[in-house]
Design an enzyme around this catalytic site. Structure first.
Site, PDB file in Angstrom:
ATOM      1  CG  HIS A  63      -0.564   0.077   2.321  1.00  0.00           C
ATOM      2  ND1 HIS A  63       0.359  -0.837   3.116  1.00  0.00           N
ATOM      3  CD2 HIS A  63      -0.639   1.006   3.405  1.00  0.00           C
ATOM      4  CE1 HIS A  63       0.877  -0.552   4.332  1.00  0.00           C
ATOM      5  NE2 HIS A  63       0.312   0.612   4.396  1.00  0.00           N
ATOM      6  CG  HIS A  65       0.028   4.320   4.918  1.00  0.00           C
ATOM      7  ND1 HIS A  65      -1.004   3.321   5.640  1.00  0.00           N
ATOM      8  CD2 HIS A  65      -0.980   5.523   4.509  1.00  0.00           C
ATOM      9  CE1 HIS A  65      -2.057   4.058   5.586  1.00  0.00           C
ATOM     10  NE2 HIS A  65      -2.235   5.368   5.374  1.00  0.00           N
ATOM     11  CG  ASP A  67       4.743   2.926   7.253  1.00  0.00           C
ATOM     12  OD1 ASP A  67       3.888   3.462   6.342  1.00  0.00           O
ATOM     13  OD2 ASP A  67       4.630   1.974   8.001  1.00  0.00           O
ATOM     14  CG  HIS A  68       4.144   0.119   3.949  1.00  0.00           C
ATOM     15  ND1 HIS A  68       4.293  -1.373   4.232  1.00  0.00           N
ATOM     16  CD2 HIS A  68       3.747   0.553   4.944  1.00  0.00           C
ATOM     17  CE1 HIS A  68       3.870  -1.372   5.661  1.00  0.00           C
ATOM     18  NE2 HIS A  68       3.664  -0.389   5.999  1.00  0.00           N
ATOM     19  CG  ASP A 211       0.478  -1.468   7.436  1.00  0.00           C
ATOM     20  OD1 ASP A 211       1.514  -2.215   7.374  1.00  0.00           O
ATOM     21  OD2 ASP A 211       1.022  -0.097   7.643  1.00  0.00           O
TER      22      ASP A 211
HETATM   23 ZN   LIG Z   1       2.774   0.542   7.710  1.00  0.00          ZN
HETATM   24 ZN   LIG Z   2      -0.350   1.583   6.585  1.00  0.00          ZN
END
Ligand SMILES: [Zn+2]
Ligand SMILES: [Zn+2]
Length: 307
Positions: A63, A65, A67-68, A211
């Protein structure tokens, strides 16, 4: 077939856990590494390992976000300077194409290799004679995919010693027997291939989920998996918090593994609120529901053995 955790923390980089990235090493199987997510500094993490960026063949983004994905443009760019010439395919939700296009074009980054970006829907997103990869949407506020990687069954190995004991000399005839052909020898004997080929090698199944809150589709993705990698951002008892932030608890992750009849569960995407001492507690909580659980750590490698 090995899993190498490059980043196992939730949300922000922490000293002990960088943000998410998982390398799926298929060096024996196809001389390649597949990456799942590329949080910020994934390429720095790779510097501490034996992973060669030029070996990366596919990158699956769960996804969008930060942090990915914040490590993706840098990683792709550096690969050009590290001898990467072979094509890379990036799979991810709608928006990944624009994200990469803008980051690479604004920074005037020119890759020396072909980059293919595929925006995916649910279903089988990749298949060849070795592997199938299936994606399903999880429950995370923005579209977040889980991936089920299925290795195809392989025909058994030829029992060469047994053939030679039976007086069959190596040559093209071996290949015929391996391919299941009934062969008649010069002396008139008929060789039944099934007696000279070992048992079929069952393929392995790995589920790597993005997540998510606890959701039914995770069970489908993880059904009978040899290994499930599931987020556990929070400890048990924090179900309300997990729900509000679209994440899962240790118990929820373990419950998915149990219902899916997985062989092994690894917890990842661990919040930095849990220090090193708390990690064992997180594992113990999950074990109450699914005994064969362990916790991911940055730079930890695990092997997925043949069946
Ligand atoms: Zn995450
Ligand atoms: Zn996430």
């Amino acid at each position: 077939m090995d899993i190498f955790f490059l980043g196992t923390g939730a949300g922000m980089p922490a000293k002990l856990r960088n943000v998410t990235s998982i390398a799926f090493k298929l060096l024996e199987e196809r001389g390649a590494v597949w990456l799942f997510d590329a949080g910020e500094a994934t390429q720095h993490q790779i510097l501490h390992t034996s992973i060669k960026p030029r070996r990366i063949e596919k990158i699956f983004i769960t996804h969008l976000h930060g942090d990915h994905i914040y490590g993706l443009p840098g990683l792709l760019s550096s690969r050009s300077f590290q001898g990467g010439e072979s094509e890379i395919t990036v799979y991810g939700p709608k928006g990944i194409k624009e994200y990469l296009h803008v980051s690479l074009s604004v920074s005037q980054t020119y890759l020396k290799y072909p980059l293919k970006v595929t925006e995916i829907d649910e279903g089988v997103i990749f298949e060849d004679d070795q592997f199938t990869v299936e994606a399903r949407l999880l429950d995370h506020g923005i579209p977040s995919f889980g991936y089920r990687i299925v290795e195809k069954d392989r025909p058994g190995t030829l029992l060469a010693d047994k053939l030679m004991e039976a007086g069959v000399q190596p040559g093209p005839i071996f290949r015929k027997i391996k391919n299941g052909e009934v062969v008649t020898l010069e002396d008139g004997r008929v060789i039944d291939p099934s007696k000279f080929v070992g048992p079929e090698q069952k393929g392995r199944v790995v589920a790597i989920l993005g997540d998510t809150r606890y959701c039914e589709r995770s069970i489908l993705l993880a059904k009978n998996a040899d290994l499930l990698i599931h987020e556990a951002t929070f400890s048990k008892g924090e179900e309300k918090l997990a729900y509000d932030y679209f994440h899962s608890t240790t118990h929820q992750a373990a419950d998915i593994a149990k219902q899916a009849d997985c062989k092994q569960l690894y917890l990842t995407h661990i919040s930095s609120r849990y220090d090193r001492n708390a990690w064992r507690e997180l594992v113990d909580e999950a074990k109450e529901i699914f005994p064969n659980t362990d916790i991911a750590e940055d730079f930890k490698e695990i092997n997925i053995p043949l069946k």
